[in-house]
Design a protein around this motif. Sequence first.
Motif, PDB file in Angstrom:
ATOM      1  N   PHE A 166     -14.814 -19.591 -33.312  1.00  0.00           N
ATOM      2  CA  PHE A 166     -15.383 -18.253 -33.535  1.00  0.00           C
ATOM      3  C   PHE A 166     -16.742 -18.107 -32.835  1.00  0.00           C
ATOM      4  CE2 PHE A 166     -12.876 -18.232 -37.727  1.00  0.00           C
ATOM      5  CZ  PHE A 166     -11.806 -17.592 -37.125  1.00  0.00           C
ATOM      6  N   HIS A 167     -17.500 -19.182 -32.861  1.00  0.00           N
ATOM      7  CA  HIS A 167     -18.849 -19.102 -32.267  1.00  0.00           C
ATOM      8  C   HIS A 167     -18.857 -19.490 -30.790  1.00  0.00           C
ATOM      9  CE1 HIS A 167     -20.772 -18.147 -36.028  1.00  0.00           C
ATOM     10  NE2 HIS A 167     -20.091 -19.118 -36.614  1.00  0.00           N
ATOM     11  N   SER A 191     -16.740 -16.015 -26.305  1.00  0.00           N
ATOM     12  CA  SER A 191     -17.485 -14.751 -26.218  1.00  0.00           C
ATOM     13  C   SER A 191     -16.532 -13.562 -26.287  1.00  0.00           C
ATOM     14  CB  SER A 191     -18.294 -14.700 -24.934  1.00  0.00           C
ATOM     15  OG  SER A 191     -17.429 -14.949 -23.840  1.00  0.00           O
ATOM     16  N   GLN A 192     -15.224 -13.829 -26.062  1.00  0.00           N
ATOM     17  CA  GLN A 192     -14.267 -12.725 -26.178  1.00  0.00           C
ATOM     18  C   GLN A 192     -12.968 -13.188 -26.811  1.00  0.00           C
ATOM     19  OE1 GLN A 192     -14.280 -11.827 -22.025  1.00  0.00           O
ATOM     20  NE2 GLN A 192     -12.330 -12.839 -21.666  1.00  0.00           N
ATOM     21  N   ILE A 193     -12.198 -12.204 -27.292  1.00  0.00           N
ATOM     22  CA  ILE A 193     -10.911 -12.507 -27.930  1.00  0.00           C
ATOM     23  C   ILE A 193      -9.833 -12.408 -26.855  1.00  0.00           C
ATOM     24  CG2 ILE A 193      -9.283 -11.775 -29.704  1.00  0.00           C
ATOM     25  CD1 ILE A 193     -11.729 -10.537 -31.186  1.00  0.00           C
ATOM     26  N   ILE A 201     -11.518  -4.754 -32.832  1.00  0.00           N
ATOM     27  CA  ILE A 201     -12.506  -5.832 -32.946  1.00  0.00           C
ATOM     28  C   ILE A 201     -12.704  -6.495 -31.581  1.00  0.00           C
ATOM     29  CG2 ILE A 201     -12.876  -8.140 -33.938  1.00  0.00           C
ATOM     30  CD1 ILE A 201     -11.486  -6.947 -36.489  1.00  0.00           C
ATOM     31  N   LYS A 202     -13.958  -6.689 -31.234  1.00  0.00           N
ATOM     32  CA  LYS A 202     -14.267  -7.275 -29.917  1.00  0.00           C
ATOM     33  C   LYS A 202     -14.877  -8.675 -30.037  1.00  0.00           C
ATOM     34  CE  LYS A 202     -13.217  -3.668 -27.267  1.00  0.00           C
ATOM     35  NZ  LYS A 202     -11.995  -3.365 -28.037  1.00  0.00           N
ATOM     36  N   GLU A 203     -15.555  -8.920 -31.168  1.00  0.00           N
ATOM     37  CA  GLU A 203     -16.285 -10.185 -31.322  1.00  0.00           C
ATOM     38  C   GLU A 203     -15.444 -11.233 -32.047  1.00  0.00           C
ATOM     39  OE1 GLU A 203     -19.380 -10.779 -30.127  1.00  0.00           O
ATOM     40  OE2 GLU A 203     -19.204  -8.775 -29.224  1.00  0.00           O
ATOM     41  N   PRO A 204     -15.273 -12.427 -31.443  1.00  0.00           N
ATOM     42  CA  PRO A 204     -14.513 -13.492 -32.115  1.00  0.00           C
ATOM     43  C   PRO A 204     -15.017 -13.780 -33.534  1.00  0.00           C
ATOM     44  CG  PRO A 204     -14.933 -14.108 -29.860  1.00  0.00           C
ATOM     45  CD  PRO A 204     -15.677 -12.833 -30.079  1.00  0.00           C
ATOM     46  N   VAL A 205     -16.348 -13.707 -33.722  1.00  0.00           N
ATOM     47  CA  VAL A 205     -16.932 -14.035 -35.022  1.00  0.00           C
ATOM     48  C   VAL A 205     -16.429 -13.109 -36.138  1.00  0.00           C
ATOM     49  CG1 VAL A 205     -19.183 -13.138 -35.829  1.00  0.00           C
ATOM     50  CG2 VAL A 205     -18.995 -15.453 -34.997  1.00  0.00           C
ATOM     51  N   GLN A 206     -16.078 -11.872 -35.748  1.00  0.00           N
ATOM     52  CA  GLN A 206     -15.568 -10.925 -36.763  1.00  0.00           C
ATOM     53  C   GLN A 206     -14.158 -11.297 -37.248  1.00  0.00           C
ATOM     54  OE1 GLN A 206     -16.470  -7.589 -33.957  1.00  0.00           O
ATOM     55  NE2 GLN A 206     -17.077  -6.524 -35.821  1.00  0.00           N
ATOM     56  N   CYS A 207     -13.537 -12.215 -36.560  1.00  0.00           N
ATOM     57  CA  CYS A 207     -12.165 -12.609 -36.933  1.00  0.00           C
ATOM     58  C   CYS A 207     -12.130 -13.522 -38.154  1.00  0.00           C
ATOM     59  CB  CYS A 207     -11.479 -13.326 -35.770  1.00  0.00           C
ATOM     60  SG  CYS A 207     -11.158 -12.262 -34.377  1.00  0.00           S
TER      61      CYS A 207
END
Length: 312
Positions: free
Chosen positions: A34-35, A38-40, A78-84
């Motif tokens: 996740f961290h 930078s992209q999914i 959703i664009k940010e991996p961290v939001q997953c």
Amino acid sequence: MAEEQKEKMGFFRKLVSGLSKTRDNIVSGMDSIFHGFSQIDDDFYEELEEVLIMGDLGVQATDDILEDLKAKVKEQHIKEPVQCREILIESIKEQMDVGETAYEFEEKTSVVMVIGVNGVGKTTTIGKLAGKLRAQGKKVVLAAADTFRAAAGEQLKEWAHRAQADLIGGQEGSDPASVVFDAVASAKAKHADVLLIDTAGRLHNKKNLMEELKKMNRIIDREYPDAHRETLVVLDATTGQNALQQAKEFNEVADITGIVLTKMDGTAKGGIAVAIQAELGIPVKYIGVGETIDDLQKFDSDTFVNALFNVE
């Protein structure tokens, strides 16, 4: 109620520490993805898939969880991996939710047959279940139908004494089906709420086990037709994929309604709880994280996943 809340909190803390190895195995790997991305993209999903499968969640559960994640990422833009992370946690919870009906047997006159190979904590689980049901004010009869293992009858006697439950049978070498017959008669005569049956744990000789279980089931069908039926298989979480294999094999010889996962403390393979449910469609109903009677608790997907991810 406060007492129950305290017990639950105590169990949650035990679960959090008990799942620490599993957490290191799964969650730290996931968090670095996740961290670290930078992209999914496909690489992101591929890495995630590897971590989940390596964490013993199994192919089926991993596929389902990732499908769900992909759909929600699209839906919610959703664009940010961290939001997953949040979505993934919710998805695992949904995978594992057992629903209210899983514990119907507690409210009905029931026969609960408990199966599992030797050494997984089957007899202890029965003892703890008896204790829990007695604490709810239920009348419990225990049937010692594991007549092959000399120590099984003795062990069950000790638990029956502790739980103040009646014990039937336990003579080494006697016919398990006749023990069940006597136990059913006793449960009926005493108007017991729950009859818990301990069975012999043999899988290597499936044919014999099959015949024996069929015989026991026929007796219960005939003598106790109105009783609610439950068949729980006890599995040792520390054996990971092997536990899943055992569940599959037991499912071939018995109509399994639920899983009890013991020894969840100190294993890195706690993800197996997710795999078993996804692959077999059989709910994990209880989990054990230690030796005392309070260390066996009803499985709650929220509590389990929160403990796994250490979310208060």
